[in-house]
Scaffold this motif. Structure first.
Motif, PDB file in Angstrom:
ATOM      1  N   ARG A  74     112.171  63.407  71.846  1.00 17.47           N
ATOM      2  CA  ARG A  74     111.918  62.346  70.869  1.00 17.47           C
ATOM      3  C   ARG A  74     110.421  62.053  70.698  1.00 17.47           C
ATOM      4  N   GLY A  75     109.594  62.598  71.566  1.00 20.17           N
ATOM      5  CA  GLY A  75     108.167  62.417  71.374  1.00 20.17           C
ATOM      6  C   GLY A  75     107.419  61.686  72.477  1.00 20.17           C
ATOM      7  N   THR A  76     108.064  61.376  73.600  1.00 18.68           N
ATOM      8  CA  THR A  76     107.341  60.772  74.716  1.00 18.68           C
ATOM      9  C   THR A  76     106.221  61.708  75.154  1.00 18.68           C
ATOM     10  N   ARG A  77     105.008  61.174  75.232  1.00 22.30           N
ATOM     11  CA  ARG A  77     103.863  61.998  75.609  1.00 22.30           C
ATOM     12  C   ARG A  77     103.099  61.444  76.805  1.00 22.30           C
ATOM     13  N   LEU A  78     103.555  60.325  77.358  1.00 19.42           N
ATOM     14  CA  LEU A  78     102.920  59.757  78.542  1.00 19.42           C
ATOM     15  C   LEU A  78     103.985  59.049  79.353  1.00 19.42           C
ATOM     16  N   LEU A  79     104.098  59.404  80.626  1.00 17.24           N
ATOM     17  CA  LEU A  79     105.103  58.743  81.455  1.00 17.24           C
ATOM     18  C   LEU A  79     104.598  58.571  82.877  1.00 17.24           C
ATOM     19  N   ARG A  80     105.147  57.551  83.511  1.00 18.55           N
ATOM     20  CA  ARG A  80     104.887  57.280  84.926  1.00 18.55           C
ATOM     21  C   ARG A  80     106.170  57.542  85.688  1.00 18.55           C
ATOM     22  N   LEU A  81     106.084  58.385  86.700  1.00 20.53           N
ATOM     23  CA  LEU A  81     107.243  58.658  87.539  1.00 20.53           C
ATOM     24  C   LEU A  81     107.295  57.619  88.643  1.00 20.53           C
ATOM     25  N   ARG A  82     108.294  56.756  88.567  1.00 18.62           N
ATOM     26  CA  ARG A  82     108.394  55.646  89.515  1.00 18.62           C
ATOM     27  C   ARG A  82     109.745  55.674  90.218  1.00 18.62           C
ATOM     28  N   ASP A  83     109.710  55.807  91.525  1.00 17.67           N
ATOM     29  CA  ASP A  83     110.919  55.679  92.345  1.00 17.67           C
ATOM     30  C   ASP A  83     110.479  55.353  93.767  1.00 17.67           C
ATOM     31  N   PRO A  84     110.226  54.060  94.049  1.00 21.66           N
ATOM     32  CA  PRO A  84     109.693  53.683  95.359  1.00 21.66           C
ATOM     33  C   PRO A  84     110.646  53.921  96.514  1.00 21.66           C
ATOM     34  N   ASP A  85     111.932  54.167  96.240  1.00 15.23           N
ATOM     35  CA  ASP A  85     112.898  54.370  97.315  1.00 15.23           C
ATOM     36  C   ASP A  85     112.847  55.781  97.896  1.00 15.23           C
ATOM     37  N   LEU A  86     112.210  56.712  97.209  1.00 15.86           N
ATOM     38  CA  LEU A  86     112.175  58.091  97.676  1.00 15.86           C
ATOM     39  C   LEU A  86     111.100  58.297  98.733  1.00 15.86           C
ATOM     40  N   SER A  87     111.391  59.137  99.712  1.00 20.71           N
ATOM     41  CA  SER A  87     110.380  59.544 100.681  1.00 20.71           C
ATOM     42  C   SER A  87     109.319  60.373  99.956  1.00 20.71           C
ATOM     43  N   ALA A  88     108.175  60.548 100.589  1.00 20.54           N
ATOM     44  CA  ALA A  88     107.100  61.329  99.972  1.00 20.54           C
ATOM     45  C   ALA A  88     107.563  62.749  99.641  1.00 20.54           C
ATOM     46  N   THR A  89     108.347  63.340 100.540  1.00 26.61           N
ATOM     47  CA  THR A  89     108.821  64.712 100.315  1.00 26.61           C
ATOM     48  C   THR A  89     109.760  64.789  99.126  1.00 26.61           C
ATOM     49  N   ARG A  90     110.717  63.888  99.054  1.00 21.35           N
ATOM     50  CA  ARG A  90     111.678  63.898  97.944  1.00 21.35           C
ATOM     51  C   ARG A  90     110.993  63.512  96.633  1.00 21.35           C
ATOM     52  N   TYR A  91     110.059  62.567  96.699  1.00 23.34           N
ATOM     53  CA  TYR A  91     109.316  62.183  95.486  1.00 23.34           C
ATOM     54  C   TYR A  91     108.510  63.372  94.965  1.00 23.34           C
ATOM     55  N   ALA A  92     107.852  64.107  95.844  1.00 23.10           N
ATOM     56  CA  ALA A  92     107.060  65.266  95.428  1.00 23.10           C
ATOM     57  C   ALA A  92     107.955  66.335  94.801  1.00 23.10           C
ATOM     58  N   ARG A  93     109.140  66.529  95.361  1.00 26.03           N
ATOM     59  CA  ARG A  93     110.066  67.516  94.802  1.00 26.03           C
ATOM     60  C   ARG A  93     110.502  67.095  93.394  1.00 26.03           C
ATOM     61  N   LEU A  94     110.803  65.806  93.239  1.00 27.18           N
ATOM     62  CA  LEU A  94     111.176  65.305  91.918  1.00 27.18           C
ATOM     63  C   LEU A  94     109.991  65.409  90.954  1.00 27.18           C
ATOM     64  N   ALA A  95     108.813  65.049  91.415  1.00 23.31           N
ATOM     65  CA  ALA A  95     107.628  65.089  90.556  1.00 23.31           C
ATOM     66  C   ALA A  95     107.370  66.492  90.034  1.00 23.31           C
ATOM     67  N   ALA A  96     107.533  67.504  90.874  1.00 25.25           N
ATOM     68  CA  ALA A  96     107.307  68.880  90.440  1.00 25.25           C
ATOM     69  C   ALA A  96     108.226  69.253  89.282  1.00 25.25           C
TER      70      ALA A  96
END
Length: 323
Positions: free
Chosen positions: A161-183
């Motif tokens: 739809r055209g989103t061109r800027l986003l913040r990935l926010r999920d404070p409940d995830l561990s650093a490892t799981r957050y990094a995997r999701l971020a990738a």
């Protein structure tokens, strides 16, 4: 510097953007303050003149263009030059006439990624940030506790739809799981030309090839300077004027201010409303998104109150508003 500073000179500025995405800059003449620096064309408002009339007059006199078509980009004040000024900046996408130096000044069309090599007037970086940022800033809902396939389907739809800027926010995830999701999110977003800001640390941003970092007001308050390189985006959350000042001091490129309206996640928080948002934002020298209980239909109000646009979770996440 805010709008409460005394003796601030109001200046109308026009950023002409051509079909190739280049911008027009003009060089200050030898007999003017800031001689030799390059700037976007414009000039000071005369007594009894509206800012739009000022913009039309200045651009006709300076570069010979009329019948301007565009929209407000940002209003901010600064004292980085010889005297305090308040810049009222418009992004112009159409005009009549061929731009040229009508007062003996040099003018040139420049690709935006080439502007780093040019000596620009102080505070032009604020204008360039506003010009580069979109009107919508999507903050992702938590994946934790959600259906993973549905979450990624909604992300893909937002990008389509055209989103061109986003913040990935999920404070409940561990650093490892957050990094995997971020990738995974970064890979999807970059295929659409979208930027992804993470909310953990600079090392993760660099390791994963993200486009920047977004920190909470608490982390900004404890910051010892800008945590990422200048070529990356650095954003800050704020709730009032003092937190915006802290964001500027930390070197943020833009910020969010919330809550503008009642939100489902923070119902106990007193909403600012649009006058309250503008009062906190004032004329600070950075783009500011309005956040909290907003949706795309609120974009016009946001722009009318000197916001860069709207930031939202539910309001920009496909299917969330109807859930």
């Amino acid at each position: 510097m805010t709008s409460q500073a005394r003796d601030v000179l109001d200046i109308a500025v026009g950023v002409l953007v051509d079909a190739q995405g280049r911008v027009l800059i003009a060089q200050r003449r030898p007999d003017t303050p800031g001689a030799g620096y390059w700037e976007f064309p414009g000039g000071k408002r005369e007594a009894g003149e509206t800012l739009l009339d000022c913009l039309a007059r200045e651009l006709a006199e300076e570069i010979g263009v009329t019948d301007l078509r565009g929209e407000p980009l940002i209003r901010f004040a600064h004292d980085r030059g010889p005297r305090p000024v308040r810049l009222h900046v418009w992004r112009l996408h159409a005009w009549t006439g061929e731009p040229g130096g009508r007062e003996g000044q040099s003018v040139r069309w420049v690709a935006r990624d080439a502007l780093d090599e040019i000596e620009l007037l102080p505070a032009t970086d604020v204008i360039l940030a506003a010009l580069a940022l979109p009107r919508h800033y999507l903050i992702t809902p938590r994946l934790t506790g959600a259906d993973r396939d549905a979450w990624f389907a909604a992300l893909d739809e937002a990008l389509r739809r055209g989103t061109r800027l986003l913040r990935l926010r999920d404070p409940d995830l561990s650093a490892t799981r957050y990094a995997r999701l971020a990738a995974a999110v970064i890979a999807r977003a970059h295929r659409h030309g979208a930027l992804v800001l993470l909310d953990r640390d600079a090392d993760m941003v660099n390791a994963l090839g993200a486009d920047g970092l977004h920190w909470s007001a608490a982390r900004i308050a404890a910051a010892r300077g800008r945590p990422v390189a200048r070529e990356l985006w650095f954003a800050a959350s704020a709730h009032d004027a003092s937190e915006l000042d802290a964001a500027i001091a930390a070197g943020a490129d833009f910020a969010t201010v919330s809550p503008v309206a009642v939100t489902t996640t923070h119902r106990q928080a007193e909403p600012l409303g649009w006058p309250g948002f503008e009062n906190q934002r004032e004329d600070r020298a950075l783009p500011v998104y309005a956040l909290g209980g907003l949706e795309i239909a609120d974009e016009g109000d946001a722009l009318a109150h000197n916001a860069q646009g709207i930031a939202a979770i539910r309001g920009l996440w496909p299917g969330a508003a109807d859930a």
